[in-house]
Enzyme design. Structure first.
Site, PDB file in Angstrom:
ATOM      1  N   LYS A   1      33.258  58.564  26.535  1.00  0.00           N
ATOM      2  CA  LYS A   1      33.604  58.890  25.142  1.00  0.00           C
ATOM      3  C   LYS A   1      34.253  57.687  24.478  1.00  0.00           C
ATOM      4  O   LYS A   1      35.092  57.024  25.070  1.00  0.00           O
ATOM      5  CB  LYS A   1      34.591  60.071  25.154  1.00  0.00           C
TER       6      LYS A   1
ATOM      7  N   THR B   1      35.519  66.961  20.643  1.00  0.00           N
ATOM      8  CA  THR B   1      35.318  66.351  21.964  1.00  0.00           C
ATOM      9  C   THR B   1      34.545  67.300  22.875  1.00  0.00           C
ATOM     10  O   THR B   1      33.551  66.922  23.517  1.00  0.00           O
ATOM     11  CB  THR B   1      36.696  66.045  22.608  1.00  0.00           C
TER      12      THR B   1
END
Ligand code: R5P
Length: 326
Positions: free
Chosen positions: A202, A238
């Site tokens: 990420k 997320t």
């Protein structure tokens, strides 16, 4: 003997801020004592007033406040409660912040930024706190920001035992949504019999708040039941991006497990619209009725807080509650 017992029971006191009194009630009930009656209200301009309705002199005081939205108000109220306890001669004051606000601002990503997680610790110390108790801090290093003992509790056994009872462990992969949480994924794997782990690469632009760009899945998740773990679900960006990435890589099912259900803004809609089969959280923060949905499971954190407070009060061992976890 019974007189001694009476004296010690009288010293333990639980106080609740207004953010989530139901949680404090549950913790007090785990301990078999009532909450200490407290008056709190806001003045017309938003300033907060607090007064305890009984003597607190000599008490071992635990002040429970979840740093829920509006975060700044809840933190200020807890600081004011600590100040009032100090001035009323409480013997020891423990700030119980099941969710510690500002924990994500624990370092300077760029120049001219604050380290607000440290400022929080300093504020509590200045107000008069002797110790802190929190659940799943965003990073363990935050313990070092407070100049005093910090009881860092883990929701991992609670979450992992629940998830472990529902899945076929032979097809299970634990997934960290970023590289920073791989160590926690390893602990999950240890508890669930050594299943494989994967993580998501990420990236985040520090200039844009609440937005992450999910990259590629590192690890083989083809045909697997994936459990994505995280400390918190805030806007759910997320987590939902991680869910999409896992299905794109061939996962057969995805479950999400996170300690703190912040659930800001678009979080609930995002989760409802995602292909996740279950979202498992704890109630370190209040979850409004309208934020609850069929696939959301909320596990109670009060028993853990109650056990930890008892250990601190009785000079026992908080570490023993998490034997085997490092
Ligand atoms: C980030 O490092 C945290 O562990 C969480 O993944 C993040 O803060 C969750 O925020 P959101 O739900 O808004 O993506």
């Amino acid at each position: 003997m019974s007189e001694l017992r009476l004296a010690s029971e009288k010293r333990l006191r639980i106080f609740s801020g207004r953010a989530f009194p139901e949680l404090a009630e549950q913790v007090a009930s785990e301990l078999g004592i009532p909450l200490t009656p407290t008056s709190a209200y806001d003045f017309a301009n938003g300033e907060i007033f607090v007064r305890f309705e009984e003597s607190v002199r000599g008490s071992d005081a635990f002040v429970i406040q979840s740093h829920a939205n509006p975060v700044n108000k809840q933190i200020m109220e807890q600081l004011i409660m600590v100040d009032a306890l100090k001035r009323a001669s409480a013997k020891r004051i423990t700030v119980v912040a099941p969710f510690y606000g500002y924990a994500r601002q624990d370092k300077k990503h760029r120049g001219r930024e604050p380290i607000t997680a440290r400022l929080m610790a300093d504020l509590f110390k200045t107000a008069g706190a002797d110790r802190l108790m929190c659940v799943d801090l965003h990073t363990s290093q935050i313990q070092g920001f407070f100049n005093g003992p910090v009881d860092h509790l883990f929701a991992l056994p609670l979450l992992a035992n629940y998830v472990g009872s529902k899945v076929d462990r032979s097809r299970l992969t634990i997934v960290s949504p970023d590289s920073g949480r791989v160590r926690v994924a390893e602990r999950w794997s240890d508890i669930l019999g050594g299943c494989p782990i994967a993580f998501i690469h990420k990236t985040r632009d520090p200039r844009i708040p609440n937005e992450s760009t999910t990259g590629r899945v590192v690890g083989d998740v083809q045909g697997q039941t994936c459990v994505v773990i995280d400390d918190m679900i805030d806007t759910a960006g997320t987590i939902t991006k991680a869910v999409d990435a896992l299905f794109n890589e061939g996962a057969s099912e995805v479950i999400v497990a996170a300690t703190h259900a912040v659930l800001s803004g678009p979080a609930v809609e995002r989760l409802k619209n995602s292909r996740v089969s279950e979202v498992v959280v704890t109630d370190t923060l209040p979850i409004a009725e309208e934020s609850r949905f069929d696939r959301l499971t909320v596990l109670p954190i009060a028993p853990l807080l109650g056990r930890a407070i008892r250990e601190v009060f009785e000079d026992g061992s908080v570490t023993s509650l998490f034997d085997g976890l490092s």
